[in-house]
Design a protein around this motif. Structure first.
Motif, PDB file in Angstrom:
ATOM      1  N   LEU A  40       0.835  -1.189   0.000  1.00 19.78           N
ATOM      2  CA  LEU A  40       0.000   0.000   0.000  1.00 19.78           C
ATOM      3  C   LEU A  40       0.873   1.244   0.000  1.00 19.78           C
ATOM      4  CD1 LEU A  40       0.278   0.977   3.217  1.00 19.78           C
ATOM      5  CD2 LEU A  40      -1.394  -0.833   3.526  1.00 19.78           C
ATOM      6  N   ILE A  59      -2.127   3.371   9.463  1.00 20.99           N
ATOM      7  CA  ILE A  59      -2.948   2.608   8.523  1.00 20.99           C
ATOM      8  C   ILE A  59      -4.400   2.707   8.964  1.00 20.99           C
ATOM      9  CG2 ILE A  59      -3.347   0.334   7.509  1.00 20.99           C
ATOM     10  CD1 ILE A  59      -0.506   1.285   6.956  1.00 20.99           C
ATOM     11  N   SER A  63      -8.509  -0.641   6.246  1.00 20.50           N
ATOM     12  CA  SER A  63      -7.615  -1.198   5.225  1.00 20.50           C
ATOM     13  C   SER A  63      -7.866  -2.689   5.045  1.00 20.50           C
ATOM     14  CB  SER A  63      -6.148  -0.977   5.609  1.00 20.50           C
ATOM     15  OG  SER A  63      -5.300  -1.671   4.721  1.00 20.50           O
TER      16      SER A  63
END
Length: 167
Positions: A40, A59, A63
């Motif tokens: 990512l 994050i 996600s």
């Protein structure tokens, strides 16, 4: 000097706009997991400590990539260069196409870094800290490579930019 207004509406759109005033660099976080490269893009990368050597990324709890990525023995972190804006958008796009046509290096431990980045780090997850709608991931560094040339990709006000060069 006047103070802050009371009872402010701190909705996500207003906060995102205010947070976007602060420019950041962009990194790719990637690894080989179950025989596939996953990863990512993150604009929340920062150095944390020299002893032990730690960095962090944030994050989103939503996600779909992090639950798989966190299972890797080692993670690769690549600081993206100013010419890699299209690549950054690709890394934020559909999972199946994130690494199409991307030149990669993989360590024996599974850390994946991108060619042509400004710096590459070999890391392991040191600790995860719940923080609202994100997880702050502390990563311990085990290796670093950087050519000491080039300029970083800058994320600012939801767009990409470059550092100005001086003569």
């Amino acid at each position: 000097m006047s103070g802050f207004r009371t009872n402010q509406d701190l909705d996500a759109t207003r906060l995102r706009k205010a947070f976007g005033i602060f420019p950041t660099g962009v990194v790719a976080v990637a690894a080989e997991v179950d025989g596939a490269v996953i990863g990512l893009a993150a604009s929340s990368f920062t150095s944390v400590s020299l002893d032990p050597p730690l960095v962090s990324v944030s994050i989103a709890n939503t996600s779909k990539t992090w639950p798989d990525l966190r299972r890797a023995d080692h993670l690769g972190v690549t600081v993206l260069a100013d010419h890699q804006d299209v690549l950054c958008r690709q890394l934020a796009g559909p999972v199946a196409q994130r690494f199409d046509g991307v030149l990669l290096n993989a360590s024996d431990e599974g850390a994946v870094t991108l060619d042509d980045g400004l710096a590459q780090f070999d890391c392991t997850v040191y600790r995860e800290v719940e923080a609202g709608d994100h997880i702050i991931v502390l990563l311990e560094l085990h290796g670093v490579d950087h050519p000491e040339t080039g300029s970083p990709l800058i994320f600012h006000r939801s767009g990409f930019g470059r550092l100005a060069t001086t003569a």
